[in-house]
Design an enzyme around this catalytic site. Structure first.
Site, PDB file in Angstrom:
ATOM      1  N   CYS A 106     -66.979 -44.158  55.967  1.00 16.05           N
ATOM      2  CA  CYS A 106     -66.350 -42.845  55.845  1.00 16.05           C
ATOM      3  C   CYS A 106     -64.937 -42.819  56.422  1.00 16.05           C
ATOM      4  CB  CYS A 106     -67.208 -41.782  56.528  1.00 16.05           C
ATOM      5  SG  CYS A 106     -67.606 -42.139  58.259  1.00 16.05           S
ATOM      6  N   HIS A 128     -62.735 -36.225  58.649  1.00 10.91           N
ATOM      7  CA  HIS A 128     -62.053 -37.313  59.352  1.00 10.91           C
ATOM      8  C   HIS A 128     -60.567 -37.258  59.020  1.00 10.91           C
ATOM      9  CE1 HIS A 128     -65.816 -38.744  60.635  1.00 10.91           C
ATOM     10  NE2 HIS A 128     -65.902 -39.891  59.991  1.00 10.91           N
TER      11      HIS A 128
END
Length: 361
Positions: free
Chosen positions: A158, A251
């Protein structure tokens, strides 16, 4: 598609498993018919097994509540019920490798969110907009496994989703050096603030294994298929720090970059917003219409405003500017449990279906 493919989810009760359940609700191609988890959950309904641990913002879909959870270790029993499976099991790396290969050898394709097979030479690790061509390695994997239709495909970590797409979009300029710092949400650890209260008003400057993944996995995504294996790219050289921050989802990456052929800012932005790949060309159900957006405001991208761009499947870039030490610097943002986890895997499965690798048994 005349009839939906039957899907199983391995590790269905965990956070990523729940995200799969949520994203596949009313999916036009796929239907969740089987949920599998650890022996302690087996025999319960999915609603009973999850209990008060449902972590999604949307309610648990009615269609899965009454599904009886199967024991993920009973491979043949689970495989007999499905056309393919998504894997989000919580096991050791060796256990994951073994169980995913066991499912593949039942002639059941495995699309995995896990890291265990990301460096297996004949297993494609794919961001479908960037390297869908890596699925071409699957016949070599099938030969190794001795299967006709069973194989494993994985999606990357990710943490790279907020900057690796830029490296692909800017490939013509020869990215050669990258310094990245990622600021990673707590859902990446399978947590919420309710079960990780010590993260409130806190940061942790270490996430086990993330820096190595963030430095190396983009090179495999940017690599090529050669002699039945994926050969990683030599450039760019990447160094990274990964920090856990008090954000639930999203993120963010602060990135510095040097090029072999220095472009203009206008050229870089043009390549970002015009970048498309196989999912857009094939109009896959989960594909964002625009993969990468560029935000002109100095205070963007922001998690609260931008993490759900294109239903969480798009990437947001901002603050692109020249730097005094590097050619350019920028900030990127991606949704870590949608694009970076279950959503990315669903898009991989759609691409594999469109390319004929996943079919009804």
């Amino acid at each position: 598609m005349e009839q939906k493919l039957k899907v199983g989810i391995l590790g269905a009760t965990g956070m990523v498993g729940q995200r799969f359940i949520s994203l596949l609700d009313r999916h036009p191609w796929f239907q969740v018919v089987t949920v599998a988890a650890s022996p302690r959950s087996a025999g319960k309904t999915y609603e009973e097994a999850v209990g008060g641990r449902w972590k999604m913002d949307t309610p648990m879909p009615e269609e899965v509540k009454s599904l009886v959870v199967l024991n993920v270790n009973e491979v043949e029993k689970v495989a007999d019920t499905v056309d393919f499976v998504f894997s989000a099991v919580d096991m050791t790396k060796d256990e994951i490798k073994a169980i995913e290969e066991a499912y593949a050898k039942t002639e059941t394709p495995v699309v995995s969110n896990n890291s265990a097979h990301r460096w297996t030479p004949d297993v494609p690790m794919v961001v479908p907009e960037i390297n869908a061509g890596h699925f071409d390695v699957i016949p070599a994997q099938k030969k190794r496994l001795g299967t006709d239709r069973g194989f494993i495909a994985v999606k990357p970590n990710c943490s790279i989703q907020s900057y690796a797409p830029c490296l692909a979009a800017w490939g013509e300029f020869g990215p050669k050096e990258v310094v990245a710092t990622t600021y990673q949400a707590i859902s990446g650890a399978g947590k919420t603030f309710q079960d990780w209260p010590e993260m409130v008003e806190n940061i942790i400057p270490y996430i086990g294994g993330e820096e190595e993944k963030s430095e190396q996995e983009p090179l495999r995504v940017l690599g090529e298929v050669k002699d039945g294996e994926i050969v990683k790219a030599a450039l760019p050289k990447i160094t990274c720090q990964c920090i856990r921050v008090p954000v639930l989802n999203g993120h963010t990456a602060a990135v510095f970059i040097n090029f072999e052929k220095k472009p203009s800012k206008e050229e870089l932005i043009d390549r970002l917003v015009s970048y498309q790949g196989f999912p857009q060309e094939a109009e896959l159900p989960s594909a964002p219409k625009q993969f990468i957006q560029y935000l002109e405001d100095d205070n963007r991208p922001q998690v609260k405003m931008d993490v759900d761009f294109q239903r969480g499947m798009g990437v947001s870039i901002g603050r692109l500017r020249e730097d005094s030490l590097f050619d350019f610097k920028f900030v990127g943002l991606s949704h870590n449990t949608v694009r970076g986890a279950a959503g990315g895997a669903v898009l991989c499965a759609e691409a594999l279906t469109a390319k004929g690798y996943i079919k009804a048994k």
